[in-house]
Design a protein around this motif. Structure first.
Motif, PDB file in Angstrom:
ATOM      1  N   ILE A 157       0.862  -1.176   0.000  1.00 47.79           N
ATOM      2  CA  ILE A 157       0.000   0.000   0.000  1.00 47.79           C
ATOM      3  C   ILE A 157       0.901   1.229   0.000  1.00 47.79           C
ATOM      4  N   SER A 158       0.736   2.059  -0.994  1.00 47.13           N
ATOM      5  CA  SER A 158       1.484   3.311  -1.088  1.00 47.13           C
ATOM      6  C   SER A 158       0.519   4.465  -0.877  1.00 47.13           C
ATOM      7  N   GLN A 159       0.897   5.398  -0.022  1.00 47.21           N
ATOM      8  CA  GLN A 159       0.060   6.569   0.243  1.00 47.21           C
ATOM      9  C   GLN A 159       0.896   7.837   0.168  1.00 47.21           C
ATOM     10  N   VAL A 160       0.346   8.838  -0.502  1.00 47.43           N
ATOM     11  CA  VAL A 160       0.972  10.153  -0.574  1.00 47.43           C
ATOM     12  C   VAL A 160      -0.116  11.185  -0.308  1.00 47.43           C
ATOM     13  N   GLY A 161       0.180  12.165   0.512  1.00 46.18           N
ATOM     14  CA  GLY A 161      -0.841  13.154   0.837  1.00 46.18           C
ATOM     15  C   GLY A 161      -0.259  14.521   1.131  1.00 46.18           C
ATOM     16  N   ILE A 162      -1.099  15.533   1.025  1.00 41.79           N
ATOM     17  CA  ILE A 162      -0.724  16.891   1.404  1.00 41.79           C
ATOM     18  C   ILE A 162      -1.758  17.420   2.391  1.00 41.79           C
ATOM     19  N   THR A 163      -1.320  18.280   3.271  1.00 41.82           N
ATOM     20  CA  THR A 163      -2.212  18.920   4.234  1.00 41.82           C
ATOM     21  C   THR A 163      -2.035  20.423   4.137  1.00 41.82           C
ATOM     22  N   GLY A 164      -3.053  21.149   4.497  1.00 39.41           N
ATOM     23  CA  GLY A 164      -2.922  22.594   4.458  1.00 39.41           C
ATOM     24  C   GLY A 164      -4.142  23.310   4.985  1.00 39.41           C
ATOM     25  N   GLN A 165      -3.938  24.566   5.346  1.00 36.03           N
ATOM     26  CA  GLN A 165      -5.003  25.450   5.792  1.00 36.03           C
ATOM     27  C   GLN A 165      -5.117  26.610   4.807  1.00 36.03           C
ATOM     28  N   PRO A 166      -6.233  27.342   4.835  1.00 34.01           N
ATOM     29  CA  PRO A 166      -6.405  28.447   3.889  1.00 34.01           C
ATOM     30  C   PRO A 166      -5.586  29.680   4.274  1.00 34.01           C
ATOM     31  N   TYR A 167      -4.335  29.447   4.709  1.00 33.52           N
ATOM     32  CA  TYR A 167      -3.431  30.529   5.086  1.00 33.52           C
ATOM     33  C   TYR A 167      -2.037  30.149   4.612  1.00 33.52           C
ATOM     34  N   GLY A 168      -1.174  31.098   4.432  1.00 34.71           N
ATOM     35  CA  GLY A 168       0.161  30.845   3.941  1.00 34.71           C
ATOM     36  C   GLY A 168       1.029  30.081   4.924  1.00 34.71           C
ATOM     37  N   GLY A 169       1.927  29.245   4.397  1.00 33.08           N
ATOM     38  CA  GLY A 169       2.919  28.535   5.208  1.00 33.08           C
ATOM     39  C   GLY A 169       2.433  27.294   5.904  1.00 33.08           C
ATOM     40  N   THR A 170       1.198  26.876   5.644  1.00 37.88           N
ATOM     41  CA  THR A 170       0.638  25.744   6.392  1.00 37.88           C
ATOM     42  C   THR A 170       0.722  24.424   5.625  1.00 37.88           C
ATOM     43  N   LEU A 171       1.284  24.437   4.431  1.00 40.18           N
ATOM     44  CA  LEU A 171       1.310  23.224   3.619  1.00 40.18           C
ATOM     45  C   LEU A 171       2.207  22.169   4.254  1.00 40.18           C
ATOM     46  N   GLY A 172       1.678  20.946   4.352  1.00 44.80           N
ATOM     47  CA  GLY A 172       2.430  19.814   4.874  1.00 44.80           C
ATOM     48  C   GLY A 172       2.396  18.661   3.898  1.00 44.80           C
ATOM     49  N   PHE A 173       3.205  17.648   4.165  1.00 48.14           N
ATOM     50  CA  PHE A 173       3.329  16.516   3.249  1.00 48.14           C
ATOM     51  C   PHE A 173       3.502  15.242   4.060  1.00 48.14           C
ATOM     52  N   ARG A 174       2.895  14.154   3.589  1.00 47.46           N
ATOM     53  CA  ARG A 174       3.133  12.853   4.211  1.00 47.46           C
ATOM     54  C   ARG A 174       3.155  11.770   3.144  1.00 47.46           C
ATOM     55  N   ALA A 175       3.948  10.734   3.403  1.00 46.22           N
ATOM     56  CA  ALA A 175       4.045   9.600   2.490  1.00 46.22           C
ATOM     57  C   ALA A 175       4.322   8.353   3.319  1.00 46.22           C
ATOM     58  N   SER A 176       3.747   7.249   2.901  1.00 43.71           N
ATOM     59  CA  SER A 176       4.000   5.987   3.591  1.00 43.71           C
ATOM     60  C   SER A 176       4.018   4.852   2.578  1.00 43.71           C
ATOM     61  N   GLN A 177       4.818   3.847   2.871  1.00 44.33           N
ATOM     62  CA  GLN A 177       4.908   2.663   2.025  1.00 44.33           C
ATOM     63  C   GLN A 177       4.883   1.422   2.910  1.00 44.33           C
ATOM     64  N   LEU A 178       3.941   0.537   2.621  1.00 43.20           N
ATOM     65  CA  LEU A 178       3.826  -0.719   3.351  1.00 43.20           C
ATOM     66  C   LEU A 178       4.018  -1.860   2.371  1.00 43.20           C
ATOM     67  N   LEU A 179       4.894  -2.804   2.702  1.00 40.84           N
ATOM     68  CA  LEU A 179       5.132  -3.991   1.892  1.00 40.84           C
ATOM     69  C   LEU A 179       4.925  -5.219   2.768  1.00 40.84           C
ATOM     70  N   SER A 180       4.307  -6.238   2.209  1.00 47.53           N
ATOM     71  CA  SER A 180       4.121  -7.481   2.956  1.00 47.53           C
ATOM     72  C   SER A 180       4.057  -8.640   1.977  1.00 47.53           C
ATOM     73  N   GLY A 181       4.274  -9.831   2.499  1.00 44.86           N
ATOM     74  CA  GLY A 181       4.217 -11.018   1.648  1.00 44.86           C
ATOM     75  C   GLY A 181       4.599 -12.267   2.405  1.00 44.86           C
ATOM     76  N   SER A 182       4.600 -13.393   1.706  1.00 40.03           N
ATOM     77  CA  SER A 182       4.954 -14.674   2.314  1.00 40.03           C
ATOM     78  C   SER A 182       5.578 -15.576   1.265  1.00 40.03           C
ATOM     79  N   PHE A 183       6.353 -16.526   1.754  1.00 46.33           N
ATOM     80  CA  PHE A 183       7.036 -17.474   0.884  1.00 46.33           C
ATOM     81  C   PHE A 183       6.821 -18.891   1.419  1.00 46.33           C
ATOM     82  N   ALA A 184       6.382 -19.778   0.532  1.00 42.12           N
ATOM     83  CA  ALA A 184       6.296 -21.220   0.811  1.00 42.12           C
ATOM     84  C   ALA A 184       5.510 -21.533   2.076  1.00 42.12           C
ATOM     85  N   LYS A 185       4.582 -20.634   2.456  1.00 38.76           N
ATOM     86  CA  LYS A 185       3.746 -20.819   3.636  1.00 38.76           C
ATOM     87  C   LYS A 185       4.557 -20.952   4.929  1.00 38.76           C
TER      88      LYS A 185
END
Length: 705
Positions: free
Chosen positions: A164-192
């Motif tokens: 699951i890959s997520q990218v996002g921005i946050t902000g308010q209706p005023y200057g200087g409030t812009l933020g950023f977030r990103a996350s990456q989740l990897l999962s899996g299995s082999f041969a049970k």
């Protein structure tokens, strides 16, 4: 005491309740809970109130605010509201301190409560949050009000790699409030045999501003913060019965906020951030490290009818506070804590008949907690505290006729604390008097107690299930704060006795129709020697040790009339009284730093099309007017300030573009309401009187593969 218990039970029977549930997820009344008994069990078998915040709830709330304290205030009725800051001071559960865990690893620092324990993980790695309400000793020191356990994600895929890959921005209706977030989740299995989960999340916040676009106070601010979260979990199935798993979870936060502090006037002018400069701070505020290591071994069939679980863990934590002038020459303080622990759980099936079964869960816990609060220049604010806790336990569980569950257990707490020699800090009080540093001789403190729990749940029919329980918690919370204000040259002359909490709970839950379910709960918790911050005549904070009673009611109702819409809400109310002179006179109220105002949570969620989901959450905190100001000065003392009511709405929505892509939009404080967090009022101090966050939006894109 009997009158208090009867009045609470009566009130619980006639009041309408609700609990916020994220909607349009599959309702699973058989959800598995691990925290209540340290083993998987059906929620229908638990004789007490439990809140489970599921993965879909967490992800939905994440589109509004990634701060876990905000997510919790919208999903746990009896948890006090968030301050919106890095500190969770005042965010108590049922009026008492809560023990925070990550996958069973204790995060709280009860020897010196730093109030940073709730905000030590990114929500993107959480599978569910299990909240056990009421005193509990099952995980050791610090659970006076209950337990919050963050259960992290595990691999559920047969693929070698999914994510699951997520990218996002946050902000308010005023200057200087812009933020950023990103996350990456990897999962899996082999041969049970082999499975893994790997995750990394990063968030950079912008400036945080109120509804008028003014910078919020830089004290404990979450603005201009870099937050990091990493997780690696590796599992290996030795055979059908045996599994070994190792994990690492790390979190760090550092602020580079460069605002000056402009102190306001309590009740009139908010404290704000303006200009530039960090003042006298030399180290960024935040939590530069919180490392958690864990190795577990499971054997489902150690011998016939007996399963074994062994956990070994380590937590390494450090948090940094802002500059303080409450002591001579000022400075920044750190709380540094290391925990080493081992838990051995055995689960033996006593019998397993057609309509009844019995089992006993038993074992031993070992915990070593090393905590200290030091200044950046090396001075000790608390002494070194080294606690060793060895606790054998046993819990018997009996299920009869698939309707009646009886649970009872004992735990023997043996705590030994080595306290180092130290010098108290010289201070200048508000009245101008000077307190010299004194040398305090350390020593050994030892505490022993046998604590118990007993619960009963009777599932009469789907419409009504009754439960009642008695449980105890045993903790030595805030020992460090007691020691650091010592006026004696030896610790043996200080009041350092532990807090033993007795919790009584009575409730009912059920499903009235296929589309209405509810829960209603009343509780009373008592302690012969509690711990509450109070303000002395010179306005310095001290800890009051006195008998206490906390009681309250809470509950929820949840409606799902059709597949495309559901709605509901929750209500919680509590009161706390104390007898400061220990004379049986409980006419004094426990202050608002612990007893939060009544709270209503409400929500509606709809899916007008198969791909589109929209929802609205509401939080209403009632007015809290429990104390009078000083008749001469007109001022409130700490913890007693009158808290006005406020109402906040959050909007959340998501659109599934296809099976892989999803976009979401959340708006916190939808109507840009101007209000202050509860702590701004009850603290009754100019420096703490600050506004809450104004309207803030979050836009996220998610890709699953």
């Amino acid at each position: 005491m009997k009158k208090i218990i009867l009045s609470v039970v009566t009130l619980a029977a006639i009041t309408t309740f609700a609990q916020e549930k994220d909607s349009l997820q599959t309702k699973n009344v058989d959800e598995v809970v691990m925290t209540a008994s340290r083993k998987k069990e059906n929620i229908k078998e638990i004789p007490s109130s439990v809140t489970i915040v599921g993965e879909k709830q967490i992800q939905s709330q994440l589109t509004v605010n990634s701060d876990i304290t905000s997510i919790l205030q919208y999903t746990v009725p009896s948890l006090a509201t968030s301050s919106g800051q890095t500190s969770n001071t005042g965010q108590t559960l049922r009026g008492r301190q809560v023990l925070v865990l990550i996958d069973g690893i204790p995060q709280s620092t009860p020897l010196r409560n730093g109030a940073r324990d709730l905000r030590l993980i990114d929500p993107s790695v959480i599978e569910r949050i299990e909240v056990i309400k009421g005193a509990s000793s099952i995980y050791g020191n610090g659970a006076d009000g209950g337990i919050i356990n963050y259960i992290t994600r595990k691999s559920n895929s047969d693929k070698k790699i999914s994510g699951i890959s997520q990218v996002g921005i946050t902000g308010q209706p005023y200057g200087g409030t812009l933020g950023f977030r990103a996350s990456q989740l990897l999962s899996g299995s082999f041969a049970k045999k082999f499975d893994y989960v790997a995750s990394f999340a990063y968030e950079r916040t912008g400036y945080m501003k109120d509804a008028d676009g003014v910078n919020l106070s830089p004290t404990y601010s979450t603005a201009k913060m870099n937050n990091y979260n990493g997780m690696l979990k590796l599992g290996y199935n030795i055979n059908d019965n045996q599994r070994i798993e190792a994990s690492y979870i790390g979190y760090a936060s550092k602020s580079d906020l460069n605002l000056g502090l402009k102190t306001g006037k309590y009740g009139l002018i908010p404290t704000i951030g303006e200009g530039e400069g960090k003042g006298l701070e030399t180290t960024p505020q935040g939590t530069p490290r919180n490392h958690n290591f864990k190795v577990s071994y499971d054997n489902k069939n150690l011998w016939q009818g007996t399963a074994l679980n062994v956990n070994l863990y380590l937590q390494d934590f450090r948090t940094v506070y802002g500059y303080s002038d409450t002591f001579l020459n000022g400075g920044q303080s750190n709380i540094i804590s290391k925990k080493y622990g081992a838990r051995v759980n055995l689960d033996t099936q006593l019998w397993n008949a057609k309509n009844s079964q019995g089992e006993v869960i038993y074992g031993v816990d070992f915990l070593n907690d090393q905590t200290v609060q030091k200044l950046e220049d090396g001075r000790y604010w608390t002494p070194d505290m080294d606690m060793t806790n060895i606790a054998p336990f046993m819990l018997v569980k009996i299920d009869l006729l698939k309707k009646l569950t009886i649970k009872g257990g004992l735990r023997y707490e043996n705590m030994k604390v080595k306290v180092g020699d130290f010098n108290t800090l010289s201070t200048i009080k508000n009245d101008g008097t000077f307190t010299k540093s004194i040398f305090v001789t350390g020593g050994d403190l030892e505490y022993n107690a046998l604590v118990a729990n007993l619960g009963l749940r009777y599932n009469i029919n789907p419409m009504i299930n009754l439960f009642g329980s008695f449980s105890q918690a045993y903790s030595i919370n805030e020992l460090g704060r007691i020691l650091r204000t010592s006026t004696s040259d030896t610790i043996n002359n200080l009041e350092t006795k532990p807090i033993i909490v007795n919790n009584y709970e009575l409730g009912a839950t059920g499903q009235i129709t296929k589309w209405i379910n509810y829960e209603i709960t009343s509780y009373v918790s008592t302690s012969k020697l509690g711990a509450t911050f109070i303000q002395s005549p010179d306005r310095a904070l001290t800890i009051q040790r006195a008998p206490e009673v906390v009681y309250g009611v809470e509950g929820f109702v949840h409606f799902t009339p059709t597949r495309w819409i559901n709605f509901g809400g929750s209500y919680s109310w509590m009161e706390g009284i104390t007898s400061p002179k220990d004379d049986g006179d409980y006419s004094t109220k426990i202050n608002n730093s612990r007893i939060s105002a009544p709270k209503v949570l409400a929500y509606i969620q709809a899916r007008p099309t198969q791909k589109l989901s929209v929802g609205l959450d509401m939080l209403h905190a009632f007015k809290q007017d429990r104390f009078d100001p000083n008749t001469k000065t007109g001022l409130y003392v700490y913890g007693e300030g009158e808290v006005p009511e406020y109402t906040v709405f959050n909007f959340k929505s998501s659109y599934e573009v296809n099976k892989n892509w999803k976009v979401s939009l959340g708006i916190e404080n939808l109507f840009n309401t101007m209000y202050q967090p509860a702590i701004a009022w009850w603290a009754a101090r100019d420096s703490d009187f600050n506004n809450s966050l104004g309207m803030r939006g979050t836009f996220m894109v998610e890709y699953k593969f």
